[in-house]
Design a protein around this motif. Structure first.
Motif, short mmCIF file in Angstrom:
data_model
loop_
_atom_site.label_atom_id
_atom_site.label_comp_id
_atom_site.label_asym_id
_atom_site.label_seq_id
_atom_site.Cartn_x
_atom_site.Cartn_y
_atom_site.Cartn_z
N ALA B 101 -30.98 -46.14 4.42
CA ALA B 101 -30.88 -47.38 5.27
C ALA B 101 -29.14 -47.64 5.58
CB ALA B 101 -31.13 -48.61 4.54
N ASP B 102 -28.78 -46.26 6.32
CA ASP B 102 -27.23 -46.44 6.23
C ASP B 102 -26.74 -47.54 7.42
OD1 ASP B 102 -26.79 -44.19 4.79
OD2 ASP B 102 -26.76 -42.62 6.35
N LEU B 103 -27.62 -47.71 8.43
CA LEU B 103 -27.08 -48.71 9.59
C LEU B 103 -27.09 -50.09 9.02
CD1 LEU B 103 -29.06 -47.43 12.68
CD2 LEU B 103 -26.85 -47.04 11.82
N VAL B 104 -27.99 -50.10 7.89
CA VAL B 104 -28.33 -51.62 7.37
C VAL B 104 -26.96 -51.65 6.42
CG1 VAL B 104 -29.71 -53.25 6.29
CG2 VAL B 104 -30.66 -51.56 7.47
N TRP B 105 -26.56 -50.60 5.77
CA TRP B 105 -25.28 -50.74 4.98
C TRP B 105 -24.17 -51.20 5.64
CZ3 TRP B 105 -24.15 -49.69 -0.27
CH2 TRP B 105 -22.86 -49.14 -0.51
N PHE B 106 -24.16 -50.51 6.76
CA PHE B 106 -22.87 -50.67 7.71
C PHE B 106 -22.81 -52.14 8.15
CE2 PHE B 106 -20.37 -50.76 11.58
CZ PHE B 106 -19.29 -49.79 11.36
N ASN B 107 -23.86 -52.68 8.36
CA ASN B 107 -23.86 -53.87 8.92
C ASN B 107 -23.74 -54.98 7.85
OD1 ASN B 107 -26.19 -56.31 10.16
ND2 ASN B 107 -24.74 -55.16 11.59
N ALA B 108 -24.25 -54.58 6.61
CA ALA B 108 -24.01 -55.52 5.60
C ALA B 108 -22.48 -55.51 4.98
CB ALA B 108 -24.92 -54.94 4.47
N ILE B 152 -29.81 -51.06 15.63
CA ILE B 152 -31.25 -50.68 15.55
C ILE B 152 -31.70 -49.83 16.41
CG2 ILE B 152 -33.24 -51.83 15.37
CD1 ILE B 152 -31.96 -52.00 12.75
N THR B 153 -30.95 -50.23 17.61
CA THR B 153 -31.55 -49.47 18.76
C THR B 153 -31.32 -47.79 18.58
OG1 THR B 153 -31.00 -51.29 20.21
CG2 THR B 153 -31.46 -49.25 21.19
N ALA B 154 -30.00 -47.66 18.15
CA ALA B 154 -29.69 -46.27 17.90
C ALA B 154 -30.78 -45.65 16.77
CB ALA B 154 -28.54 -46.01 17.60
N GLY B 155 -31.13 -46.61 15.76
CA GLY B 155 -31.86 -46.24 14.73
C GLY B 155 -33.34 -45.98 15.25
N LEU B 156 -33.75 -46.57 16.09
CA LEU B 156 -35.30 -46.57 16.74
C LEU B 156 -35.19 -45.23 17.40
CD1 LEU B 156 -37.50 -48.36 17.46
CD2 LEU B 156 -36.45 -48.96 19.45
N ALA B 157 -34.12 -45.03 18.30
CA ALA B 157 -34.46 -43.52 18.91
C ALA B 157 -34.54 -42.55 17.90
CB ALA B 157 -33.28 -43.65 19.99
N ALA B 158 -33.76 -42.54 17.12
CA ALA B 158 -33.89 -41.60 16.04
C ALA B 158 -35.00 -41.59 15.13
CB ALA B 158 -32.34 -41.28 15.16
N GLY B 159 -35.56 -42.67 14.99
CA GLY B 159 -36.52 -42.74 13.92
C GLY B 159 -36.22 -42.84 12.67
N SER B 160 -34.82 -43.21 12.62
CA SER B 160 -34.41 -43.21 11.12
C SER B 160 -33.16 -44.13 10.98
CB SER B 160 -33.87 -41.70 10.86
OG SER B 160 -32.87 -41.72 9.44
N LEU B 161 -32.95 -44.75 10.01
CA LEU B 161 -31.79 -45.51 9.76
C LEU B 161 -30.52 -44.57 9.23
CD1 LEU B 161 -33.42 -48.53 8.10
CD2 LEU B 161 -32.56 -48.09 10.69
N ARG B 162 -30.66 -43.55 9.12
CA ARG B 162 -29.59 -42.68 8.37
C ARG B 162 -28.83 -42.07 9.46
NH1 ARG B 162 -30.74 -40.09 3.38
NH2 ARG B 162 -32.89 -40.31 3.74
N THR B 163 -27.57 -41.97 9.16
CA THR B 163 -26.58 -41.68 10.44
C THR B 163 -26.83 -40.22 10.69
OG1 THR B 163 -24.86 -41.79 8.85
CG2 THR B 163 -24.86 -43.66 10.41
N ASP C 130 -38.63 -41.31 1.16
CA ASP C 130 -37.81 -42.24 1.76
C ASP C 130 -38.55 -43.72 1.50
OD1 ASP C 130 -36.56 -43.88 3.49
OD2 ASP C 130 -36.66 -42.45 4.97
N SER C 131 -37.93 -44.33 0.42
CA SER C 131 -38.47 -45.54 0.14
C SER C 131 -38.66 -46.66 1.38
CB SER C 131 -38.00 -46.14 -0.99
OG SER C 131 -36.64 -46.31 -0.65
N THR C 132 -37.72 -46.30 2.29
CA THR C 132 -37.30 -47.31 3.23
C THR C 132 -38.47 -47.31 4.35
OG1 THR C 132 -35.15 -47.18 3.02
CG2 THR C 132 -35.82 -48.06 5.11
N ARG C 133 -38.63 -45.87 4.74
CA ARG C 133 -39.88 -45.81 5.49
C ARG C 133 -41.07 -46.07 4.96
NH1 ARG C 133 -41.03 -42.50 9.95
NH2 ARG C 133 -39.04 -41.90 9.80
N GLN C 134 -41.36 -46.06 3.57
CA GLN C 134 -42.66 -46.44 2.95
C GLN C 134 -42.80 -48.05 3.11
OE1 GLN C 134 -42.70 -46.56 -1.06
NE2 GLN C 134 -44.85 -45.37 -1.14
N LEU C 135 -41.56 -48.48 2.90
CA LEU C 135 -41.57 -50.01 2.93
C LEU C 135 -42.01 -50.42 4.52
CD1 LEU C 135 -40.86 -52.80 1.40
CD2 LEU C 135 -38.36 -52.37 2.26
N GLY C 136 -41.33 -50.00 5.32
CA GLY C 136 -41.44 -50.10 6.73
C GLY C 136 -42.87 -49.90 7.17
#
Lengths: 456, 312, 193
Positions: B101-108, B152-163, C130-136
Motif C-alpha cells: 500500500a505504498d501510495l496510501v503510505w505516501f498519502n498518510a 489512486i488513478t496511477a495505482g488503478l492503471a498499474a493494478g497495484s498500490l506498490r510504486t 498480498d494482504s491488500t489485494r485480498q482485502l480489496g
C-alpha cells in the motif's frame, strides 16, 4: 574550533533584517531596501526570523515602546541599529555581521531581555495611546518566576500551572495545582479568577537553560507589536461567562463569546494588527475583534498621533507608486513581482539608466495589471461604498498604481481616512484585511481621538 | 514480492541513511532553485546552506504561554514525515521498503503533516500562527480528496498500490499521457501540502509568516527543511508515478529519474513563483467543486482504459 | 495467534498496545483541548502501528490516514469555539466522570474477557502474498453491496448534517424568488456562481 568560527562568520554574513520605518522616513526606507537588495540580505516577516532590527528615523514614544517589544522578540544573536540619515547606512550595515558575530561568540547571552510578562504591566496607561494592548495588569509579576519546576509540568501530562485571582503575586506553581485540574473540580472556572494556564513561556525557559538562551516573545501578549501576535484577551467560551472579568490566561484577560457572522457563538479574540508588519504602514494600529479569522469591530489609530509629520508626497510619483505596488505585492505573496517593482523604483531614483528602469517599471505594471491570478485572488474585496467612488475595490486601486508606475496620468484620488479603513476591513478575513490596507493610500495624518472599540 | 527493496539490497541502516541523504539533497535543490528564482539571480545555490547554518547559530525562542510540548513536536514532525514519505519513492528503481500500500503510505504521511503543521500554528499561542494553522487545514481538506484520487488513478492503471509495480507498468507509455489531470493535481496538491508558492497561504506574508511566524533557530530549520524535502520527494514521486521514473534511452535509469525529478522541481518552482499567493477562501471552493469531479472523471477514464486492456 | 509473529513484532505489538492504552487514558487526564485531541491521535497511531506489526499494511496506513484527518478536523471544530491559542486554560475533558469510567471499565473487561475466552479459528491455508489485494477483493467482491450502501449512507449523513447546521439557505443566498444573478455570500468563493 577555527572551522566553527569560520562557519559562523559565513552563516551570519547575510543576516535577515526587520525594518521599522518611522512614519515620514519613506525615502530613507527606499535607500535601505535598495542597499539590502544589493547585499542580498533578506528582510524578515516577523521578529522570530530576524537577526537585525533596523529602525529608520526617530520613533515617537509609543512607537519606541512597540519597537522595544519587537526587539525583545528577536532571537539571539541579534543586533539593533538606529539609522537617522542615509550617509551612515553602508557603514552601520557593514558593521552589523561583526556585531552579530560577537554576540554569537559570546555564548551565553546577557539576560537584559525583559520578561515577556513585564510588558503586560505597561498597558493601562498606554491603552489610549494605542500602544500595547493586551498588556495590562499592573507590574506585579513577581510570582512569575518559578524556577525549573515549571518546565516539568509543562510536559507532564500537560498541566499548566495555575493561579487564582487576578493578581499575579499569587501564582502558586507548586504541586498544588495538580489537584485542581484533574480533581474534577474544574468547573473551577467559577473561581472568578479562574485557573489560568501559566506556562510562562519565556521566563521559565530561559531559566532552565541557564544563560537565558531563549528569546521571548509575547505571542500572546504583545498584540500590537509584532504580528498582532496577540490577544488582549483569550477566552474559552463554553460556559465561562462568569470569568470574563476576572479571568486571565498567563496574565492576559479573558474575553467573551459573541455572535459571529454565521449566527454562531464564537469566541472573540481581541487583536491589534500593527504597528509593524510587512507591507503595513508603520505606526498604524488596527484593533479589532477576531472570530475565527474574521475581523469585526475594527478601529484604526496612529501611534504618536501628535508627533506625526505632515504628509508630504514624494516628488517622484512613479517611484512612490512602484513602492506602493511593491508593498502590496509583498502582502499578496508575490515576491518576484515585488522584487521587480522595487528594482524599477530604485532604478528610477538612481537615474543612471532611466530607460531600463522605465522598461522594468512598465513590465512589472503590465504583469500585475494583466495577472488573472491576482484579479481572481484579490478581486471582490475592499470595495468602497458608492459615496467614495464607483465601488472601487482592491484590484482597481492596485491597477491605478500600475498606471501611475508606467507613466500614465491618473486622476487624483482622495486620501483614505482611518474610519474608512476600519469600515472596509469590517467583516473581512484577516488576509483580505491586510490586502485592503495594503491597497489603500493610508498616510499618517494627525487624527482626532480614535474611538475605543466597544466590545460586546 | 517481485522487487527487492533498498533495505533488502543494502541493509537497513545504509538504506535509511541513503534515503535521508537523497531527501536532503532534493530539499536543497528545491531551496536553491526557489531562492534563485525569487532573488532573480543564480547565486542562490549556497544560500540554503547559509540559512541553515544561520538558523543553527540562532536561538530558539519561545512565546508567552506556549504549548511547548505540542509546538516542538509539530516542528520535529515535519522533516520526519517528509523523509518517511520518501521511503516509498523509488530511488534507483527501488524503494526503501516496499509495502502493498505504498501510495496510501505516501498519502498518510501528508495527512500526518496536517496534524504537525496545525500544531506549529497552535503551539506558540499567537494569532498569526494559529490563523496559519487553520488555513493549512482548510487548504488540506480541499486538496486531500483530489490528491487521493490522483494517486489512486496511477495505482488503478498499474493494478497495484506498490510504486515499483507502477514503474514497471510504465515501461511502454508514461502515465502522464493518459492521466494529465492526475499529474497536475498531484503536483499542485503536493505544493499545497508543502504550503509553498501560490499555496503558501498558511505561511503567507499577510499573516506575518503564519505558522512560521513564531519559530526560530533549529525549529525554523526543521520546518523549512521539511517543506523543501516534501517538495523534493513530491518531485521524485511525480516523476516515478507519471513520468515513467527511470525509463529512458541511453542513460542509466537512476540518472533518468533524477533528471525527471529535477525537471519537475524546476518547472514547479518556475511556474509557482510566477503567481501570487492564492487566498484560501478562493482555492478551497475550486478544490471541492472543480478538482474532485475532474479527478473522478480522470479515474473513470483510466478505469475504462484498464478494462480495455490498454495498460496490460 | 501471537506465535505466528517474530519476536520483534510481538514486542512491538505489546509496546504499542501499552502506548495506545496510555495515550487513551491521557485523553481524560490532560486539560487542554489540543492535548486531548492529539493524545487520542497518538492512541490511534499506536493502533496503526500494531496493525503494521501484524503486516496488515493497508489497514495500518488507512487507520493512520483517516484518524489523523479526523483528529485534525475535530481539533479545529473544538477550538474554533474556544479561541484560546495554545489552550492553556485548563479544562476537564470528561463530563459525567463516574458514569464514563464505569462504562469504559466495563467495556474493557468484556472485551478482554472475550479475547481470552473465545475459541478463535486457526488459520487454514497459506498467508496471502498480498494482504491488500485480498482485502480489496473481499470488500469489493462479495461485500460490494454492503460497502456501497454504507458509503451512500455516510455521504448522506454528511450532507444532511451540513444542511441542518447551515443557517443560510438558498433563499438567503439567491433571494426569495431565487432570481439573484450572484448569490449574496459573506465571502465569495473562488468560482463565479
Amino acid at each position: 574550533m577555527d572551522l566553527i568560527a569560520r562557519l559562523r562568520i559565513w552563516a551570519l554574513s547575510r543576516p535577515r533584517v526587520l525594518l521599522v520605518d518611522v512614519p515620514g522616513e519613506t525615502t530613507l526606507r527606499w535607500s535601505v531596501e535598495a542597499e539590502l537588495d544589493r547585499r542580498g540580505w533578506r528582510r524578515s516577516l516577523a521578529p522570530a526570523d530576524a537577526d537585525i532590527l533596523l529602525v529608520l528615523g526617530e520613533p515617537g514614544p509609543e512607537l519606541a515602546a512597540a519597537v522595544d517589544v519587537l526587539w525583545s522578540q528577536v532571537p539571539e544573536p541579534r543586533h539593533r541599529i538606529d539609522v537617522h540619515r542615509e550617509g551612515a547606512l553602508a557603514a552601520v550595515l557593514d558593521a552589523a555581521p561583526g556585531a552579530l558575530l560577537r554576540r554569537a561568540a559570546g555564548g551565553a547571552y546577557g539576560d537584559e531581555r525583559p520578561s515577556p510578562t513585564s510588558f503586560l504591566g505597561e498597558d493601562e496607561g498606554m491603552d489610549h495611546g494605542g500602544g500595547h494592548e493586551g498588556m495590562d495588569h499592573g507590574g506585579g509579576h513577581e510570582g512569575m518566576d518559578h524556577g525549573g519546576g515549571h518546565e516539568g509540568m509543562d510536559h507532564g501530562g500537560g498541566h499548566e500551572g495555575m493561579d487564582h485571582g487576578g493578581g499575579h503575586e499569587g501564582m502558586d506553581h507548586g504541586g498544588g495545582h495538580e489537584g485542581m485540574d484533574h480533581g474534577g473540580g474544574h468547573e473551577g472556572m467559577d473561581h472568578g479568577g479562574g485557573h489560568e494556564g501559566m506556562d510562562h513561556g519565556g521566563g521559565s525557559e530561559g531559566m532552565d537553560h541557564g544563560g537565558g538562551s531563549e528569546g521571548m516573545d509575547h505571542g500572546g501578549g504583545s498584540e500590537g507589536m509584532d504580528h498582532g501576535g496577540g490577544s488582549e484577551g483569550m477566552d474559552h467560551g463554553g460556559g465561562s461567562e462568569g470569568m470574563d472579568h476576572g479571568g486571565e490566561v498567563a496574565g492576559l484577560p479573558m474575553a467573551s463569546t459573541g455572535p459571529d457572522r454565521d449566527g454562531l457563538e464564537l469566541d472573540v479574540l481581541k487583536v491589534a494588527l500593527g504597528p509593524v508588519l510587512p507591507g503595513w504602514p508603520t505606526g498604524l494600529v488596527l484593533r479589532a475583534d477576531l472570530q475565527g479569522d474574521v475581523l469585526t469591530a475594527a478601529a484604526c489609530l496612529w501611534l504618536d498621533v501628535g508627533l506625526l509629520p505632515p504628509p508630504r508626497p514624494h516628488p517622484d510619483a512613479r517611484a512612490s507608486a512602484l513602492d506602493r505596488l511593491a508593498r502590496f505585492l509583498d502582502v499578496a505573496g508575490w515576491p518576484t513581482a515585488a522584487r521587480d517593482a522595487r528594482r524599477a523604483r530604485d532604478g528610477l531614483l538612481a537615474g543612471t539608466d532611466p530607460e531600463r528602469a522605465q522598461r522594468l517599471a512598465q513590465a512589472v505594471a503590465r504583469r500585475v495589471r494583466r495577472s488573472r491570478t491576482l484579479s481572481w485572488t484579490a478581486g471582490d474585496i475592499g470595495k468602497v461604498g458608492p459615496e467614495h467612488g464607483a465601488g472601487e475595490g482592491v484590484l482597481d486601486r492596485v491597477r491605478r498604481w500600475c498606471d501611475v508606475a508606467s507613466g500614465h496620468p491618473v486622476d487624483e484620488w482622495p486620501a483614505t481616512s482611518l474610519d474608512d479603513v476600519a469600515a472596509l476591513v469590517e467583516g473581512a478575513e484577516i488576509g483580505s484585511a491586510r490586502l485592503i490596507v495594503a491597497s489603500l493610500d493610508v498616510v499618517p495624518v494627525p487624527a482626532q481621538s480614535a474611538p475605543e472599540h466597544a466590545h460586546a | 514480492m517481485p522487487e527487492q527493496t533498498l533495505a533488502g539490497a543494502w541493509g537497513m541502516a545504509p538504506a535509511v541513511l541513503g534515503v535521508v541523504v537523497v531527501g536532503l539533497f532534493l530539499g536543497l535543490v528545491v531551496a536553491a532553485v526557489d531562492r534563485a528564482v525569487v532573488a532573480g539571480a543564480p547565486r542562490g545555490a549556497v544560500e540554503p546552506f547559509r540559512s541553515s547554518a544561520r538558523l543553527l547559530v540562532e536561538q530558539r525562542r519561545t512565546t508567552l504561554a506556549p504549548d511547548r510540548l505540542l509546538w516542538r513536536l509539530g516542528c520535529a514532525a515535519v522533516p520526519v514525515l517528509a523523509l518517511l514519505s520518501l521511503a516509498v519513492v523509488p530511488i534507483g528503481g527501488r524503494t526503501l521498503w516496499s509495502t502493498s500500500a505504498d501510495l496510501v503510505w505516501f498519502n498518510a504521511m501528508e495527512a500526518l503533516l496536517w496534524a504537525a503543521v496545525w500544531l506549529i500554528g497552535w503551539g506558540p499561542n499567537a494569532v498569526h500562527a494559529l490563523t496559519g494553522g487553520y488555513r493549512f487545514l482548510a487548504q488540506g481538506l480541499a486538496y486531500e480528496l483530489p490528491l487521493m484520487f490522483a494517486l489512486i488513478t496511477a495505482g488503478l492503471a498499474a493494478g497495484s498500490l506498490r510504486t515499483t509495480d507502477i514503474l514497471a507498468t510504465q515501461q511502454g507509455l508514461w502515465f502522464v499521457v493518459t492521466m494529465p489531470v492526475a499529474f497536475v493535481v498531484f503536483v499542485a496538491g503536493a505544493a499545497a501540502f508543502a504550503f509553498w508558492g501560490p499555496f503558501a497561504a498558511p505561511a503567507a506574508p499577510d499573516i506575518a509568516g503564519g505558522v512560521t511566524s513564531e519559530v526560530s533557530g533549529v525549529d525554523r530549520l526543521l520546518v523549512e527543511a521539511g517543506r523543501a524535502v516534501f517538495l523534493g520527494a513530491t518531485g521524485a514521486m511525480a516523476a516515478a508515478l507519471f513520468l515513467g521514473g527511470d525509463a529512458g534511452p541511453w542513460l542509466p535509469g537512476p540518472v533518468w529519474h533524477l533528471l525527471k525529478t529535477l525537471a519537475v522541481i524546476a518547472a514547479l518552482v518556475w511556474l509557482g513563483r510566477r503567481l501570487p499567493v492564492l487566498r484560501p477562501d478562493r482555492t478551497v471552493e475550486v478544490g471541492w467543486v472543480v478538482l474532485v469531479p475532474l479527478t473522478l472523471v480522470q479515474a473513470l477514464v483510466v478505469a475504462v482504459l484498464v478494462l480495455n486492456g490498454f495498460y496490460a | 495467534m501471537l506465535t505466528d509473529l517474530s519476536g520483534w513484532a510481538t514486542a512491538a505489538v505489546v509496546l504499542l498496545g501499552v502506548v495506545a492504552v496510555a495515550a487513551g487514558i491521557a485523553v481524560f487526564v490532560v486539560d487542554s483541548m489540543a492535548r486531548a485531541t492529539f493524545a487520542l491521535l497518538a492512541s490511534f497511531l499506536a493502533v496503526a502501528g500494531v496493525l503494521l506489526a501484524f503486516d496488515l499494511v493497508y489497514l495500518a496506513v488507512v487507520t493512520a490516514l483517516m484518524m489523523t484527518i479526523e483528529m485534525a478536523i475535530m481539533a479545529v471544530f473544538m477550538i474554533a469555539f474556544m479561541m484560546n491559542p495554545a489552550g492553556l486554560m485548563p479544562m476537564t475533558m470528561v463530563h459525567n466522570t463516574k458514569g464514563s469510567a464505569i462504562v469504559g471499565a466495563g467495556a474493557f473487561v468484556v472485551l478482554t474477557a472475550g479475547i481470552w475466552t473465545i475459541d478463535w479459528p486457526t488459520r487454514s491455508g497459506q498467508l496471502p502474498a498480498d494482504s491488500t489485494r485480498q482485502l480489496g477483493e473481499a470488500i469489493m467482491g462479495s461485500h460490494m453491496l454492503v460497502m456501497l450502501m454504507i458509503g451512500i449512507a455516510l455521504f448522506a449523513t454528511i450532507l444532511a448534517g451540513t444542511v441542518l447546521a447551515t443557517a443560510r439557505g438558498r433563499y438567503d443566498r439567491l433571494g426569495a424568488d431565487l432570481a439573484a444573478a450572484r448569490p449574496d455570500d459573506p465571502v465569495p468563493g473562488g468560482l463565479p456562481r
